[in-house]
Design a protein around this motif. Structure first.
Motif, PDB file in Angstrom:
ATOM      1  N   PRO A  50      10.167  -7.895   0.166  1.00 37.10           N
ATOM      2  CA  PRO A  50       9.334  -8.318  -0.972  1.00 37.10           C
ATOM      3  C   PRO A  50       9.333  -7.345  -2.146  1.00 37.10           C
ATOM      4  O   PRO A  50       9.298  -7.763  -3.299  1.00 37.10           O
ATOM      5  N   TYR A  51       9.376  -6.037  -1.876  1.00 36.16           N
ATOM      6  CA  TYR A  51       9.266  -5.045  -2.937  1.00 36.16           C
ATOM      7  C   TYR A  51      10.553  -4.237  -3.078  1.00 36.16           C
ATOM      8  O   TYR A  51      10.532  -3.054  -3.411  1.00 36.16           O
ATOM      9  N   PHE A  52      11.682  -4.906  -2.844  1.00 40.42           N
ATOM     10  CA  PHE A  52      12.971  -4.224  -2.869  1.00 40.42           C
ATOM     11  C   PHE A  52      13.235  -3.540  -4.212  1.00 40.42           C
ATOM     12  O   PHE A  52      13.611  -2.368  -4.269  1.00 40.42           O
ATOM     13  N   ALA A  53      13.043  -4.240  -5.314  1.00 39.20           N
ATOM     14  CA  ALA A  53      13.396  -3.702  -6.627  1.00 39.20           C
ATOM     15  C   ALA A  53      12.569  -2.466  -6.956  1.00 39.20           C
ATOM     16  O   ALA A  53      13.115  -1.422  -7.358  1.00 39.20           O
ATOM     17  N   SER A  54      11.255  -2.553  -6.786  1.00 42.07           N
ATOM     18  CA  SER A  54      10.385  -1.421  -7.117  1.00 42.07           C
ATOM     19  C   SER A  54      10.642  -0.241  -6.199  1.00 42.07           C
ATOM     20  O   SER A  54      10.777   0.906  -6.652  1.00 42.07           O
ATOM     21  N   ALA A  55      10.720  -0.512  -4.897  1.00 40.36           N
ATOM     22  CA  ALA A  55      10.978   0.568  -3.946  1.00 40.36           C
ATOM     23  C   ALA A  55      12.367   1.157  -4.172  1.00 40.36           C
ATOM     24  O   ALA A  55      12.564   2.383  -4.084  1.00 40.36           O
ATOM     25  N   GLY A  56      13.337   0.305  -4.482  1.00 37.89           N
ATOM     26  CA  GLY A  56      14.699   0.778  -4.719  1.00 37.89           C
ATOM     27  C   GLY A  56      14.788   1.703  -5.910  1.00 37.89           C
ATOM     28  O   GLY A  56      15.534   2.700  -5.881  1.00 37.89           O
ATOM     29  N   GLU A  57      14.041   1.397  -6.974  1.00 37.43           N
ATOM     30  CA  GLU A  57      14.044   2.284  -8.142  1.00 37.43           C
ATOM     31  C   GLU A  57      13.525   3.675  -7.787  1.00 37.43           C
ATOM     32  O   GLU A  57      14.108   4.694  -8.188  1.00 37.43           O
ATOM     33  N   PHE A  58      12.431   3.720  -7.053  1.00 33.88           N
ATOM     34  CA  PHE A  58      11.883   5.016  -6.649  1.00 33.88           C
ATOM     35  C   PHE A  58      12.878   5.785  -5.788  1.00 33.88           C
ATOM     36  O   PHE A  58      13.079   6.998  -5.972  1.00 33.88           O
ATOM     37  N   VAL A  59      13.493   5.085  -4.855  1.00 34.65           N
ATOM     38  CA  VAL A  59      14.460   5.746  -3.973  1.00 34.65           C
ATOM     39  C   VAL A  59      15.661   6.249  -4.770  1.00 34.65           C
ATOM     40  O   VAL A  59      16.142   7.375  -4.557  1.00 34.65           O
ATOM     41  N   ALA A  60      16.159   5.443  -5.704  1.00 38.69           N
ATOM     42  CA  ALA A  60      17.318   5.845  -6.502  1.00 38.69           C
ATOM     43  C   ALA A  60      17.008   7.088  -7.330  1.00 38.69           C
ATOM     44  O   ALA A  60      17.827   8.019  -7.416  1.00 38.69           O
ATOM     45  N   HIS A  61      15.828   7.140  -7.939  1.00 40.03           N
ATOM     46  CA  HIS A  61      15.457   8.315  -8.731  1.00 40.03           C
ATOM     47  C   HIS A  61      15.255   9.538  -7.833  1.00 40.03           C
ATOM     48  O   HIS A  61      15.553  10.674  -8.255  1.00 40.03           O
ATOM     49  N   ALA A  62      14.761   9.306  -6.619  1.00 36.85           N
ATOM     50  CA  ALA A  62      14.636  10.423  -5.682  1.00 36.85           C
ATOM     51  C   ALA A  62      16.014  10.958  -5.293  1.00 36.85           C
ATOM     52  O   ALA A  62      16.195  12.178  -5.153  1.00 36.85           O
ATOM     53  N   TYR A  63      16.977  10.055  -5.140  1.00 32.21           N
ATOM     54  CA  TYR A  63      18.360  10.497  -4.888  1.00 32.21           C
ATOM     55  C   TYR A  63      18.871  11.344  -6.058  1.00 32.21           C
ATOM     56  O   TYR A  63      19.532  12.371  -5.857  1.00 32.21           O
ATOM     57  N   LEU A  64      18.573  10.916  -7.277  1.00 34.60           N
ATOM     58  CA  LEU A  64      19.008  11.683  -8.448  1.00 34.60           C
ATOM     59  C   LEU A  64      18.381  13.074  -8.453  1.00 34.60           C
ATOM     60  O   LEU A  64      19.027  14.061  -8.807  1.00 34.60           O
ATOM     61  N   ASP A  65      17.094  13.134  -8.053  1.00 39.74           N
ATOM     62  CA  ASP A  65      16.436  14.442  -7.986  1.00 39.74           C
ATOM     63  C   ASP A  65      17.125  15.356  -6.981  1.00 39.74           C
ATOM     64  O   ASP A  65      17.092  16.584  -7.129  1.00 39.74           O
ATOM     65  N   ALA A  85       0.831  -1.202   0.000  1.00 44.25           N
ATOM     66  CA  ALA A  85       0.000   0.000   0.000  1.00 44.25           C
ATOM     67  C   ALA A  85       0.869   1.257   0.000  1.00 44.25           C
ATOM     68  O   ALA A  85       0.572   2.233  -0.704  1.00 44.25           O
ATOM     69  N   ARG A  86       1.952   1.256   0.771  1.00 41.10           N
ATOM     70  CA  ARG A  86       2.872   2.404   0.787  1.00 41.10           C
ATOM     71  C   ARG A  86       3.487   2.609  -0.602  1.00 41.10           C
ATOM     72  O   ARG A  86       3.596   3.734  -1.100  1.00 41.10           O
ATOM     73  N   LEU A  87       3.926   1.511  -1.203  1.00 44.70           N
ATOM     74  CA  LEU A  87       4.562   1.592  -2.515  1.00 44.70           C
ATOM     75  C   LEU A  87       3.586   2.117  -3.567  1.00 44.70           C
ATOM     76  O   LEU A  87       3.936   2.998  -4.380  1.00 44.70           O
ATOM     77  N   ARG A  88       2.348   1.596  -3.555  1.00 44.48           N
ATOM     78  CA  ARG A  88       1.348   2.039  -4.526  1.00 44.48           C
ATOM     79  C   ARG A  88       1.002   3.512  -4.320  1.00 44.48           C
ATOM     80  O   ARG A  88       0.775   4.254  -5.286  1.00 44.48           O
ATOM     81  N   ASP A  89       0.958   3.925  -3.070  1.00 42.84           N
ATOM     82  CA  ASP A  89       0.622   5.324  -2.786  1.00 42.84           C
ATOM     83  C   ASP A  89       1.718   6.261  -3.296  1.00 42.84           C
ATOM     84  O   ASP A  89       1.434   7.322  -3.870  1.00 42.84           O
ATOM     85  N   VAL A  90       2.975   5.882  -3.097  1.00 42.71           N
ATOM     86  CA  VAL A  90       4.077   6.701  -3.606  1.00 42.71           C
ATOM     87  C   VAL A  90       4.069   6.733  -5.126  1.00 42.71           C
ATOM     88  O   VAL A  90       4.271   7.789  -5.745  1.00 42.71           O
ATOM     89  N   ALA A  91       3.838   5.577  -5.752  1.00 41.83           N
ATOM     90  CA  ALA A  91       3.782   5.524  -7.211  1.00 41.83           C
ATOM     91  C   ALA A  91       2.677   6.433  -7.744  1.00 41.83           C
ATOM     92  O   ALA A  91       2.830   7.077  -8.792  1.00 41.83           O
ATOM     93  N   LEU A  92       1.582   6.500  -7.014  1.00 39.75           N
ATOM     94  CA  LEU A  92       0.447   7.316  -7.436  1.00 39.75           C
ATOM     95  C   LEU A  92       0.737   8.811  -7.288  1.00 39.75           C
ATOM     96  O   LEU A  92       0.285   9.615  -8.104  1.00 39.75           O
TER      97      LEU A  92
END
Length: 266
Positions: free
Chosen positions: A184-199, A154-161
């Motif tokens: 369980p959601y390491f890859a998806s959450a990691g991508e969001f975090v990595a792009h946030a670091y880039l920002d 739910a946290r991951l979906r909310d951030v994606a939204l």
């Protein structure tokens, strides 16, 4: 005359045995009376409390059986509600499925209620109602009765939204606990975090996160491939087995070496 003493001793022995038997019988009667008296005293003192405990135990057991039957019946009703809603959604009746899930999704607790809530959030997102979907996702994420994996999803979906409208720091704070190898959601959450670091301009942190994703064998290959490319762009070597990567891409080592040499001479 010699037989008389023997006969008299025999009678005395018989008499002694009879007396011993009578004494033993008397002792047994006395012992039985004492035991009976002790039992009566014990029952007089503890009989009512013990009876009360017995009755209480039977009532509690009966209550458990009743509760268990009610729980089983409730689970059956919840399952029927979910199946009915799914049938409506698969038939294209999204609005009907959304309405069918309302009562179940509004309950407190985990299991079927959480599943119904997540389904309603997905339908709301599909209909373009991002605000409603986000509200439901947040409610599931804050539900202590829900399974940890469902709360993380739910946290991951909310951030994606809401990614485009969120601050980078908030994205990292929300998803960094999920962006851990083995989660369980390491890859998806990691991508969001990595792009946030880039920002934020944190290229080293972003590259390290992309490299972790690329090396995680439990992550989907499509995500690993993207992460490998991003890590390379950021100057981080995320390839542990070059031959394996070339094989996945259908390229032979000699062919790749020739292409690199040709590119270098141009």
């Amino acid at each position: 005359m010699a037989l008389t003493p023997k006969n008299e001793l025999s009678r005395e022995e018989k008499r002694a045995k009879q007396e011993n038997a009578q004494q033993e019988a008397l002792l047994r009667e006395v012992d039985e009376a004492v035991r009976q008296s002790d039992a009566e005293q014990f029952l007089d003192r503890w009989g009512k409390p013990l009876f009360g405990l017995l009755v209480a135990g039977l009532v509690a057991f009966g209550g458990y059986l009743y509760w268990d039957s009610r729980q089983e019946a409730a689970m059956e009703r919840d399952s029927e509600a979910l199946v009915g809603a799914l049938d409506q959604i698969q038939s294209g009746n999204i609005d009907s499925g959304y309405d069918r899930l309302e009562e179940l999704a509004g309950r407190e607790g985990g299991g079927a209620a959480v599943a119904a809530a997540m389904m309603r959030a997905g339908i709301a997102e599909q209909r373009g109602d991002s605000e409603e979907a986000s509200t439901i996702f947040k409610r599931v994420a804050d539900n202590d009765s829900a399974a940890p994996a469902m709360r993380d999803l739910a946290r991951l979906r909310d951030v994606a939204l809401n990614y485009d409208s969120m601050k980078s720091a908030d994205i990292i704070a929300t998803l960094k606990p999920l962006a851990v190898p083995g989660k369980p959601y390491f890859a998806s959450a990691g991508e969001f975090v990595a792009h946030a670091y880039l920002d934020q301009g944190k290229r080293a942190e972003a590259g390290a996160m992309f490299a972790q994703i690329a090396k995680d064998e439990n992550s989907p290959e499509s995500v690993r491939s993207r992460a490998r490319q991003m890590a390379g762009v950021l100057g981080v070597d995320a390839i542990e087995d070059v031959d394996a990567v070339l094989e996945e891409q259908g390229v032979q080592r000699d062919e790749a070496a020739s292409e690199n040499a040709a590119a270098a001479t141009e």
